[in-house]
Design an enzyme around this catalytic site. Structure first.
Site, short mmCIF file in Angstrom:
data_model
loop_
_atom_site.label_atom_id
_atom_site.label_comp_id
_atom_site.label_asym_id
_atom_site.label_seq_id
_atom_site.Cartn_x
_atom_site.Cartn_y
_atom_site.Cartn_z
N THR A 2 1.04 -1.25 0.05
CA THR A 2 0.01 -0.13 0.18
C THR A 2 0.70 1.39 -0.04
O THR A 2 0.08 2.21 -0.57
CB THR A 2 -1.05 -0.04 1.20
OG1 THR A 2 -0.10 -0.21 2.26
CG2 THR A 2 -1.85 -1.32 1.18
N CYS A 3 1.99 1.17 0.68
CA CYS A 3 2.85 2.50 0.51
C CYS A 3 3.26 2.94 -0.82
O CYS A 3 3.54 4.00 -0.91
CB CYS A 3 4.19 2.22 1.40
SG CYS A 3 3.87 1.98 3.19
#
Length: 786
Positions: free
Chosen positions: A751-752
């Protein structure tokens, strides 16, 4: 010196005194003192006569200062009469530094001699006396004379270094207690340098710049200048300000319209002190009647107005050029391509800011400034949108109707802390999902506001994932829990369950006030980290935060029943209103009990009628949505203010935002997701856009409901609600990576980095099934890798 035959001895002595030779002077010829009223022609002096200039010595509490100042003058005099003896002046700067140090020591002695604390102004008393002696002994005149007498020589260099001792902000060279009282001396240096070496001399410019800086110090003007009337001080400072305005206008007229940072700083400083002094002089704080500054063409009032109007006209010309540039950019390459060029032109905003400051004095300047901004809305918005942090742009709140959402958003984001990139400075949190709200409350409430300004580092217990993606997820799930109606802190609007206002019954929780501080901090932090959490704040909460009153239309969503009742009362005939038998009071039910609250003094006995019904409705709304929850509101405001760089900016923050602006910043886009925009901002690694797996993927996404699409996006990026500008507002593009796992494995995500790892599924049906599994809220949360 040269004198005329009809000059008196007194006139000669007066001229010498003005040039720094001291007071109580006398002229002596052949051992006889010449009478002050005697005309030179009457003396019948023979050619090449030698006259002696004498000065009476008076007792002084500062003998060391007079002695050192006289020694400096004598050294300068020797060097001026014997320019080949440069060694005599090589230590002039050391002597001046020693004099400054003596002034500092005198201040220290004064502080130790007094038993009670003294303010900064009093602390500079002794230093001011020392610098006055420095002036009266003729040191500035001697140093400037030496500097001007032999340009490009060693003596010129040494004399310049001695003057430069006063042209520094370095505390080790010019102590903080001496610095503020140097203004009169700097005025003297500027005046003499301007006359002797001209306005293009670098030392003169440095001296002028230092004068502007000292006059704007927080400690204010020194006592010696405060004793003068504002008008006198403005007359002294205005010529130097006019020179800076001319320099700025010259630079703005160039092809690139660039202005040096030094000139911008000097313009800001001079205009600041001129405005301060002018507002002291203007009756009732201004603005001035137009006829006053149009009739007095030789006064500083007219001159300041004139140079300000000229500067505004030049800015108007620049904005016209910028508008053409903006038009060409949007037609050929797009505005975003030229962003760096707009950042480089941010000095335009600095000049406009200074003109706004002066417009407090002149009404027509304020009017013309508004017309210029109105005529150039597009370049104004481009300048504000791409402006870097500038705490002086709050004046634009007067013109927020001219600003687009992106410009207003940038202005309020400047009021929030920037955060730090360094891991060691972030406020670290380790949260157990099973105790999400309680542990989050502990971490946020125990932290100092300065620690929160650095930013947050977040991870969940027993999970490997860390980084910005996890932080975005934490913001979302914490807000969902915090604004859950079961927490009894906030109530959702009946017509919009994602819009909240304060719950007046929150006192059932003994910790409710601390939780309101926590809530304010969370909302501020979410804005600071640019996370859209999917909830919005109702006008009944936002307007009091901005210090504005709540009107009937503002309660439409929070309490539609009360809204309809009030609307009906306003439509009723007089007889019907009387028949309601309403009084200026309301009944409140709390924890099974009922009590009556008066909306005004004696409200229970004051009947509502057709004449006072509007006042009754205003008081009813105020009591319901402000007075009855004022304590909760104060604590929420306190928590939010903790995240601002300056807590005093809260009102300005909310003043900049329109009714829907905060919704867009905090709630994000609540409408359907644009699939084409999603595709446009997605790149591939291991796949190509035309590969069948990618075509199947987008077909599967297209067949999902809006909530399933949001859950998939959340799984992919930890973003459930998109920024106001859609996918283009995210920190980066989205990526689909080809995963090597078998087709029975679900996709995974980082997700980063907005990265989705997608296995090569054998069919559209399998692709749909696998994506449907992760597009569930209980799966999409905490399923990403990092």
């Amino acid at each position: 010196m040269h004198a005329a035959w009809d000059d008196t001895v007194g006139a000669v002595l007066g001229h010498l005194a003005e040039r720094g030779f001291g007071r109580d002077l006398r002229l002596v010829y052949a051992g006889r003192q010449l009478a002050s009223k005697t005309v030179l022609a009457e003396l019948c002096l023979p050619p090449d006569s030698t006259l002696h200039l004498l000065s009476r010595l008076r007792s002084t509490p500062y003998p060391d200062a007079w002695q050192l100042a006289s020694y400096i003058v004598s050294i300068a005099s020797i060097a001026r009469s014997d320019p080949l003896n440069s060694a005599a002046v090589s230590g002039l700067d050391d002597l001046v530094k020693e004099f400054i140090l003596c002034a500092h020591r005198a201040n220290q002695r004064q502080r130790h001699d007094r038993d009670s604390p003294i303010d900064a102004q009093a602390m500079g008393d002794q230093a001011a006396h020392y610098l006055e002696i420095f002036h009266e002994a003729g040191v500035p005149f001697a140093l400037v004379g030496l500097y001007a007498a032999y340009p490009h020589s060693t003596i010129h260099f040494y004399a310049g270094n001695a003057i430069k001792c006063f042209l520094t902000m370095d505390p080790s060279a010019l102590p903080p207690d001496v610095l503020p009282v140097t203004a009169p001396l700097l005025l003297e240096f500027c005046g003499m340098l301007s006359l002797s070496v001209g306005k293009e001399d670098e030392l003169y410019r440095s001296c002028r710049s230092m004068l502007a800086s000292v006059l704007c110090l927080p400690s204010g003007l020194p006592a010696s200048l405060k004793l003068k009337s504002p008008s006198k001080l403005i007359e002294q400072v205005l010529p130097f300000a006019e020179e800076i305005v001319d320099a700025v206008m010259y630079e703005l007229a160039s092809l690139e319209m660039t202005v040096s940072s030094k000139n911008l700083e000097d313009l800001s400083n001079f205009f600041k002190v001129l405005r301060q002094q002018a507002l002291c002089w203007v009756p009732n704080g201004g603005p001035l009647p137009k006829n006053l500054y149009n009739s007095e063409r030789d006064s500083w009032v007219w001159k300041l107005h004139d140079i300000s109007m000229n500067l505004l006209n030049r800015v108007d010309e620049c904005l016209k050029k910028l508008e053409m540039d903006l038009s060409l950019s949007s037609e050929s390459r797009g505005v975003n391509v030229s962003q760096s060029r707009w950042v480089a032109r941010s000095h335009m905003l600095v000049v406009l800011t200074q003109l706004d400051f002066i417009s407090m004095i002149y009404e027509d300047l304020a009017h013309n400034l508004r017309l210029v901004l109105l005529a150039h809305i597009d370049p104004l918005n481009a300048l504000v949108r791409f402006s870097k942090r500038n705490e002086h742009l709050h004046w634009l709140v007067k013109h927020k109707d001219l600003l687009c959402f992106e410009a207003r958003r940038n202005l309020v984001m400047m009021m929030l802390a920037e955060g730090k990139d360094e891991y060691g400075e972030l406020h670290e949190m380790l949260i157990d999902r099973a105790h999400l709200l309680d542990e989050s409350f502990g971490y946020i409430m125990q932290a100092k506001s300065s620690e929160l300004h650095s930013g947050l580092f977040m991870e969940f217990k027993n999970e490997e994932a860390t980084g910005p993606g996890v932080l975005r997820e934490w913001f979302f799930v914490v807000c969902q829990a915090l604004f859950n109606p079961q927490q009894v802190l906030f109530s959702p609007c009946p017509s919009d369950r994602k819009r909240f206002f304060l719950n007046g019954t929150s006192a059932v929780d003994p910790l409710h006030l601390k939780y309101f501080i926590f809530s304010g901090r969370i909302i501020g932090l979410a804005l600071m980290h640019r996370v859209q959490v999917g909830i919005t704040l109702d006008n009944t909460l936002v307007l009091p935060l901005a210090g504005r009153s709540i009107k009937l239309e503002d309660i439409r969503q929070a309490d539609p029943v009360l809204y309809k009742s009030c609307k009906d009362i306003l439509k009723m005939d007089a007889a019907v209103v009387d028949g309601l038998e309403l009084t200026f009071s309301r009944d409140v039910h709390e924890l099974g009990s009922r009590r009556t609250i008066e909306l005004c003094s004696g409200g229970k006995d004051l009947r509502v009628n057709i004449r006072n019904r509007e006042h009754y409705i205003d008081l009813l709304i105020k009591n319901t949505f402000v007075d009855s929850i004022s304590v909760q509101l104060t604590h929420f405001a306190r928590g939010f203010s903790d995240i601002l760089v300056d807590p005093e900016l809260r009102k300005v923050f909310f003043d900049f935002l329109g009714p829907e602006d905060l919704d867009r910043m905090l709630g994000g886009r609540s409408n359907t997701i644009n699939l084409e925009d999603w595709k446009l901002h997605t790149q591939y690694n291991g796949y190509k856009e035309k590969d069948r797996n990618i075509i199947w993927f987008w077909k599967a996404v297209e067949g999902m409901s809006i909530e399933q699409q949001r859950d998939l996006l959340f799984f992919w990026t930890s973003v459930k609600f998109l920024p106001p500008d859609g996918f283009g507002g995210l920190a980066s593009k989205l990526y689909i990576y080809k995963a090597s796992e078998s087709a029975d494995r679900l996709p995974s995500s980082h997700t980063c980095f907005y990265r989705l790892c997608l296995p090569a599924y054998p069919s559209l049906k399998v692709t749909k099934n696998q994506l449907q599994k992760i597009a569930q809220e209980h799966v999409s949360c905490s399923f990403g890798t990092w």
